[in-house]
Scaffold this active site. Structure first.
Site, PDB file in Angstrom:
ATOM      1  N   ASN A   9       0.856  -1.189   0.000  1.00  0.00           N
ATOM      2  CA  ASN A   9       0.000   0.000   0.000  1.00  0.00           C
ATOM      3  C   ASN A   9       0.893   1.240   0.000  1.00  0.00           C
ATOM      4  O   ASN A   9       1.477   1.586   1.019  1.00  0.00           O
ATOM      5  CB  ASN A   9      -0.890  -0.048   1.258  1.00  0.00           C
ATOM      6  CG  ASN A   9      -1.737   1.207   1.431  1.00  0.00           C
ATOM      7  OD1 ASN A   9      -1.820   2.037   0.523  1.00  0.00           O
ATOM      8  ND2 ASN A   9      -2.359   1.342   2.591  1.00  0.00           N
ATOM      9  N   TRP A  10       0.988   1.861  -1.169  1.00  0.00           N
ATOM     10  CA  TRP A  10       1.887   3.023  -1.284  1.00  0.00           C
ATOM     11  C   TRP A  10       1.303   4.256  -0.603  1.00  0.00           C
ATOM     12  O   TRP A  10       1.979   5.259  -0.452  1.00  0.00           O
ATOM     13  CB  TRP A  10       2.162   3.351  -2.754  1.00  0.00           C
ATOM     14  CG  TRP A  10       2.837   2.259  -3.531  1.00  0.00           C
ATOM     15  CD1 TRP A  10       3.223   1.020  -3.068  1.00  0.00           C
ATOM     16  CD2 TRP A  10       3.219   2.297  -4.910  1.00  0.00           C
ATOM     17  NE1 TRP A  10       3.805   0.305  -4.070  1.00  0.00           N
ATOM     18  CE2 TRP A  10       3.821   1.055  -5.218  1.00  0.00           C
ATOM     19  CE3 TRP A  10       3.109   3.263  -5.916  1.00  0.00           C
ATOM     20  CZ2 TRP A  10       4.304   0.761  -6.493  1.00  0.00           C
ATOM     21  CZ3 TRP A  10       3.593   2.962  -7.187  1.00  0.00           C
ATOM     22  CH2 TRP A  10       4.179   1.729  -7.472  1.00  0.00           C
ATOM     23  N   LYS A  11       0.038   4.201  -0.258  1.00  0.00           N
ATOM     24  CA  LYS A  11      -0.653   5.379   0.298  1.00  0.00           C
ATOM     25  C   LYS A  11      -0.442   6.570  -0.659  1.00  0.00           C
ATOM     26  O   LYS A  11      -0.437   6.361  -1.868  1.00  0.00           O
ATOM     27  CB  LYS A  11      -0.164   5.658   1.716  1.00  0.00           C
ATOM     28  CG  LYS A  11      -0.253   4.399   2.587  1.00  0.00           C
ATOM     29  CD  LYS A  11      -0.040   4.632   4.034  1.00  0.00           C
ATOM     30  CE  LYS A  11      -0.186   3.299   4.774  1.00  0.00           C
ATOM     31  NZ  LYS A  11      -0.097   3.429   6.216  1.00  0.00           N
ATOM     32  N   HIS A  92      -9.612   1.028   5.198  1.00  0.00           N
ATOM     33  CA  HIS A  92      -8.315   1.280   5.821  1.00  0.00           C
ATOM     34  C   HIS A  92      -8.501   2.274   6.963  1.00  0.00           C
ATOM     35  O   HIS A  92      -9.291   3.213   6.847  1.00  0.00           O
ATOM     36  CB  HIS A  92      -7.327   1.822   4.783  1.00  0.00           C
ATOM     37  CG  HIS A  92      -5.934   1.866   5.311  1.00  0.00           C
ATOM     38  ND1 HIS A  92      -5.498   2.847   6.167  1.00  0.00           N
ATOM     39  CD2 HIS A  92      -4.895   1.004   5.157  1.00  0.00           C
ATOM     40  CE1 HIS A  92      -4.236   2.598   6.502  1.00  0.00           C
ATOM     41  NE2 HIS A  92      -3.853   1.493   5.899  1.00  0.00           N
ATOM     42  N   GLU A 163      -5.292  -4.971  10.863  1.00  0.00           N
ATOM     43  CA  GLU A 163      -4.306  -3.907  11.005  1.00  0.00           C
ATOM     44  C   GLU A 163      -4.545  -3.147  12.304  1.00  0.00           C
ATOM     45  O   GLU A 163      -5.328  -2.186  12.335  1.00  0.00           O
ATOM     46  CB  GLU A 163      -4.417  -2.923   9.834  1.00  0.00           C
ATOM     47  CG  GLU A 163      -4.145  -3.537   8.487  1.00  0.00           C
ATOM     48  CD  GLU A 163      -3.574  -2.523   7.507  1.00  0.00           C
ATOM     49  OE1 GLU A 163      -2.491  -2.770   6.990  1.00  0.00           O
ATOM     50  OE2 GLU A 163      -4.208  -1.473   7.298  1.00  0.00           O
ATOM     51  N   SER A 209       3.354  -1.984  10.305  1.00  0.00           N
ATOM     52  CA  SER A 209       4.814  -1.990  10.446  1.00  0.00           C
ATOM     53  C   SER A 209       5.469  -3.332  10.122  1.00  0.00           C
ATOM     54  O   SER A 209       6.455  -3.704  10.752  1.00  0.00           O
ATOM     55  CB  SER A 209       5.227  -1.522  11.852  1.00  0.00           C
ATOM     56  OG  SER A 209       4.780  -0.206  12.069  1.00  0.00           O
ATOM     57  N   GLY A 230       2.759  -1.111   4.304  1.00  0.00           N
ATOM     58  CA  GLY A 230       2.781   0.312   3.948  1.00  0.00           C
ATOM     59  C   GLY A 230       4.202   0.774   3.677  1.00  0.00           C
ATOM     60  O   GLY A 230       4.739   0.571   2.588  1.00  0.00           O
ATOM     61  N   GLY A 231       4.811   1.370   4.690  1.00  0.00           N
ATOM     62  CA  GLY A 231       6.141   1.979   4.545  1.00  0.00           C
ATOM     63  C   GLY A 231       7.164   1.098   3.829  1.00  0.00           C
ATOM     64  O   GLY A 231       7.861   1.569   2.916  1.00  0.00           O
TER      65      GLY A 231
HETATM   66  P1  PGA Z   1       2.735   0.389   7.661  1.00  0.00           P
HETATM   67  O1  PGA Z   1       1.289   0.573   7.019  1.00  0.00           O
HETATM   68  O2  PGA Z   1       3.286  -0.913   7.106  1.00  0.00           O
HETATM   69  O3  PGA Z   1       3.515   1.586   7.203  1.00  0.00           O
HETATM   70  O4  PGA Z   1       2.558   0.331   9.124  1.00  0.00           O
HETATM   71  C1  PGA Z   1       0.426  -0.509   6.865  1.00  0.00           C
HETATM   72  C2  PGA Z   1      -0.898  -0.050   6.323  1.00  0.00           C
HETATM   73  O5  PGA Z   1      -1.333   1.044   6.680  1.00  0.00           O
HETATM   74  O6  PGA Z   1      -1.517  -0.754   5.512  1.00  0.00           O
END
Ligand code: PGA
Length: 249
Positions: A9-11, A92, A163, A209, A230-231
């Site tokens: 998920n690149w957001k 989300h 999540e 994370s 995400g990150g």
């Molecule tokens: P994160 O994000 O891996 O940066 O914690 C996960 C997500 O929001 O799907």
């Protein structure tokens, strides 16, 4: 029996050139990998990323439930299907918290996605406060039931992502035991609500994370079928390592 999924998920990150580089690298890397790799770029790059796809699928980060019309800024399920997108993130926690996506709206989005044969990745998870107050299981159950009740769905029509909000973007991952406990609970809720067979086949991803170090321990838990990342999905080597960790379980 359940093919794992790793979704990046690149957001609201990336660019056309980042997307280009990522597509090439993932196509080459994921060729013989026993895992479904899913890339979820911002919507302006979705068609580009999907057009380049050989060994991965794409997910939209959001969708509207209406078929078409005067909804400035929104995209429909048909538009997503039109560009070849296969998945959509629904619920989300950032959309719930920052864009006021209430459960009634999420239930409509989920139903619209299922109807359009887009595979929804339904995100659920509790806040730190809710966990500390012993409400984590009740909150997750409620989020799950409010989204799926009334829908007659099979395991190939939905993916669930657990999540915990306190683990998203914080660097704090749920322990493998904490995550497993919730994943097993989610499967129990699905079994009660839909069927034991459906619950046994549904992919349940962990998100919050996930990184190259924590991925294999998380993914080795019996009820964790991959991750929503995400990150770390913005760092190509980390993302590849996370995909490999899911494939080697
Ligand atoms: P994160 O994000 O891996 O940066 O914690 C996960 C997500 O929001 O799907």
């Amino acid at each position: 029996m359940r093919i794992p999924i790793v979704a990046g998920n690149w957001k609201m990150n990336g660019s056309a050139s980042f997307a280009n580089e990522m597509c090439q690298q993932i196509n080459a890397f994921a060729a013989d990998l026993d895992v479904e790799v899913v890339l979820s770029p911002p919507s302006v790059y979705l068609a580009q990323v999907q057009l380049a796809a050989e060994n991965y699928s794409t997910a939209a980060q959001n969708v509207h439930f209406a078929a078409a019309g005067a909804y400035t800024g929104e995209v429909s399920t048909a538009m997503l299907r039109d560009v070849g997108c296969g998945y959509v993130l629904i619920g989300h926690s950032e959309r719930r918290a920052m864009f006021a996506e209430i459960q009634e709206v999420l239930a409509k989005k989920l139903a619209a996605a299922v109807e359009a044969k887009l595979l929804p990745i339904l995100c659920v998870g509790e806040t730190l406060e809710q966990r500390q107050q012993g409400q984590a299981f009740a909150v997750v159950k409620q989020q799950l039931l409010s989204a799926i009740s009334g829908l007659d769905i099979t395991a190939d029509q939905i993916v669930v992502a657990y999540e915990p909000i306190w683990a998203i973007g914080t660097g704090e991952t749920a322990s493998p035991e904490q995550a497993q406990e919730m994943h097993s609970y989610i499967r129990t809720v699905l079994a009660e609500q839909i069927s034991v067979a459906m619950a046994a086949k549904t992919r349940i991803l962990y998100g919050g994370s996930v990184n190259a170090e924590t991925a294999s321990q998380l993914f080795s838990q019996p009820d964790i079928d991959g991750g929503l990342v995400g990150g770390a999905s913005l760092k190509i080597e980390d993302f590849k390592n996370i995909c490999s960790a899911a494939a080697s379980q």
